[in-house]
Design a protein around this motif. Structure first.
Motif, mmCIF file in Angstrom:
data_model
loop_
_atom_site.group_PDB
_atom_site.id
_atom_site.type_symbol
_atom_site.label_atom_id
_atom_site.label_comp_id
_atom_site.label_asym_id
_atom_site.label_seq_id
_atom_site.Cartn_x
_atom_site.Cartn_y
_atom_site.Cartn_z
ATOM 1 N N GLU A 430 20.664 27.869 -23.567
ATOM 2 C CA GLU A 430 19.310 28.358 -23.323
ATOM 3 C C GLU A 430 18.476 28.179 -24.589
ATOM 4 O O GLU A 430 19.012 28.192 -25.698
ATOM 5 C CB GLU A 430 19.345 29.839 -22.940
ATOM 6 C CG GLU A 430 20.086 30.140 -21.653
ATOM 7 C CD GLU A 430 19.343 29.601 -20.447
ATOM 8 O OE1 GLU A 430 18.098 29.453 -20.539
ATOM 9 O OE2 GLU A 430 19.993 29.299 -19.442
ATOM 10 N N PRO A 431 17.178 28.009 -24.473
ATOM 11 C CA PRO A 431 16.327 27.900 -25.662
ATOM 12 C C PRO A 431 16.521 29.111 -26.573
ATOM 13 O O PRO A 431 16.516 30.254 -26.118
ATOM 14 C CB PRO A 431 14.904 27.859 -25.090
ATOM 15 C CG PRO A 431 15.076 27.298 -23.711
ATOM 16 C CD PRO A 431 16.401 27.838 -23.226
ATOM 17 N N GLY A 432 16.731 28.850 -27.855
ATOM 18 C CA GLY A 432 16.895 29.924 -28.820
ATOM 19 C C GLY A 432 18.331 30.359 -29.018
ATOM 20 O O GLY A 432 18.625 31.134 -29.940
ATOM 21 N N ALA A 433 19.260 29.877 -28.177
ATOM 22 C CA ALA A 433 20.664 30.261 -28.324
ATOM 23 C C ALA A 433 21.297 29.496 -29.474
ATOM 24 O O ALA A 433 20.883 28.389 -29.804
ATOM 25 C CB ALA A 433 21.422 29.985 -27.028
ATOM 26 N N THR A 434 22.315 30.070 -30.090
ATOM 27 C CA THR A 434 23.031 29.388 -31.165
ATOM 28 C C THR A 434 24.294 28.768 -30.606
ATOM 29 O O THR A 434 24.670 28.978 -29.450
ATOM 30 C CB THR A 434 23.403 30.390 -32.276
ATOM 31 O OG1 THR A 434 24.390 31.301 -31.771
ATOM 32 C CG2 THR A 434 22.191 31.154 -32.755
#
Length: 441
Positions: A430-434
């Motif tokens: 997901e966007p922003g996940a590491t």
């Protein structure tokens, strides 16, 4: 050494006793893989068994190696080992193609030792000449760099620029590589600007600055210091260049061999070596030793300087070497020559003070970086001069290893990574996940 034949024995009994790999490993007290490591390092010779099934080893040679290595731990499993006929380090000495490297450096100029390493032929009086077009291209490129650029920056740029002047650089035949190398080394020296305060030699033919006896060292001298050259100092510089040509598979040399394995041309091989040399754990050591000796001379004693290093958790530069139990033979040779340099007495005394002071804490011996520091401090050179000497000298070693590697199977240096990341399959992130699956916080 031949075995004594018993009465009535046939001719076979007179031949030297041969051991299988397993038998040799048992006598040496190592694993069979280590036996082949000894072979690759030139410490042991092997012969194919009749019928081509495995290798056999001379029993007397195995026993002699067992005596020499009785106190040495076996090589760690997984070490990279490459067969090479260039340099052997053994018994606190090192050899270029089987000849004592220190004796070679004492008696011959840098170019002569280089030719021995490249070709196995000693050519007294040989001198290298920079091709005019390559030298002009390298000088233009170096002159365009910012004034704060270091010598290694300049050398890396000079290599790239000189390669552009050689449209045949992709010819990897033995003679073509040698021709390129004989032109590249003096081009690197010629591309360096004179040391601050040194008279400019721009526009002079290379032969005008060469002189007799010292060869490349005489050309390099004004790039390192504004002081006029005296013969003892030139002899020390020439010997330093010859001593440093190669030292087995140091980090920069391994990088050069990897490049050659990929069939990179010789200029790219040297670029790979220079890239690793610039690492603070490889090429910068002599500069650290230079600054330390300068501080010792300023403070009048090594005690407070060594104490500062120990207090801050820094290792004392110029001491110890993982391949030698006693003093680095390169340092020993240079110290002897520096003892004949009129202005080196103070720096030599400071170096001995550092060794003696540190010995109270740890029994470490001087290495070549400390000797290079004595040379640079006593001759009015900058702190990076030792790195410059190292880089120019080691260029020849990288070429020697490239010539050897070009004869091996291409791309043989392809290790496999041991993956330790998340196991697949995983959904698209997901966007922003590491990478660990959590949002940054």
């Amino acid at each position: 050494m031949k075995e004594r034949a018993a009465p009535g024995d046939g001719p076979e009994a007179m031949a030297p006793q041969r051991l299988s790999t397993r038998e040799a490993a048992e006598r040496l007290g190592v694993k069979p893989e280590t036996v082949y490591a000894y072979v690759s390092r030139g410490q042991l010779s092997s012969r194919r068994a009749p019928g081509g099934r495995g290798s056999t080893f001379d029993a007397a040679e195995v026993d002699a190696l067992a005596r020499r290595t009785a106190r040495r731990p076996p090589a760690p499993a997984g070490d990279l080992v490459f067969r090479t006929g260039i340099t052997l380090i053994e018994g606190d000495r090192y050899y270029f193609r089987g000849v004592d490297a220190v004796e070679l450096a004492r008696q011959y100029a840098y170019e002569e030792v280089t030719e021995w390493l490249w070709t196995g032929e000693l050519r007294p009086g040989v001198r290298f000449t920079a091709p005019a077009e390559a030298l002009a291209a390298a000088r233009r490129a170096v002159d365009a760099l910012p004034v704060h650029s270091g010598s290694t920056d300049r050398l890396r740029v000079a290599v790239v620029a000189s390669s552009t002047a050689d449209p045949l650089r992709f010819d990897l035949s033995h003679e073509a590589v040698l021709a390129a190398a004989r032109g590249l080394v003096p081009t690197l020296v010629g591309a360096l600007p004179p040391a601050a305060g040194a008279p400019s030699a721009a526009g002079e033919p290379e032969e005008r600055t060469e002189g007799n006896g010292a060869g490349l060292a005489r050309r390099l001298w004004p790039k390192l210091t504004p002081r006029p050259a005296d013969e003892p100092s030139l002899a020390a510089l020439n010997t330093a260049l010859a001593l440093l040509i190669d030292h087995d598979l140091a980090a920069s040399t391994l990088a050069a061999r990897v490049a050659a394995s990929a069939r990179a041309h010789p200029y790219a091989v040297v670029s790979a070596g220079l890239g690793v040399l610039e690492g603070q754990l490889h090429g910068a050591a002599s500069g650290l030793a230079h600054r330390m000796l300068t501080e010792v001379l300023e403070r009048g004693s090594a005690v407070p300087v060594v104490a500062d290093h120990l207090r801050t958790g820094r290792r004392v530069p110029g001491l110890g070497h993982r391949l030698y139990t006693a003093e680095d033979p390169r340092a020993r040779a240079l110290f002897a020559l520096l003892g004949q340099v009129p202005k080196a007495a103070a720096a030599l005394a400071a170096a001995r003070d550092v060794v003696a002071t540190t010995a109270r804490h740890a029994p470490l011996h001087a290495n070549v970086d400390l000797a290079l520091a004595v040379l640079s401090v006593s001759c009015g050179m900058s702190a990076e001069a030792g790195e410059t000497v190292f880089a120019v000298s080691r260029t020849a070693g990288w070429i020697a290893h490239a010539l050897e590697e070009y004869g091996e199977r291409p791309l043989r240096m392809r290790p496999s990574g041991q993956y330790g990341g998340p196991r697949p399959p995983r959904p698209l992130p997901e966007p922003g996940a590491t990478a660990m699956g959590e949002p940054p916080g």
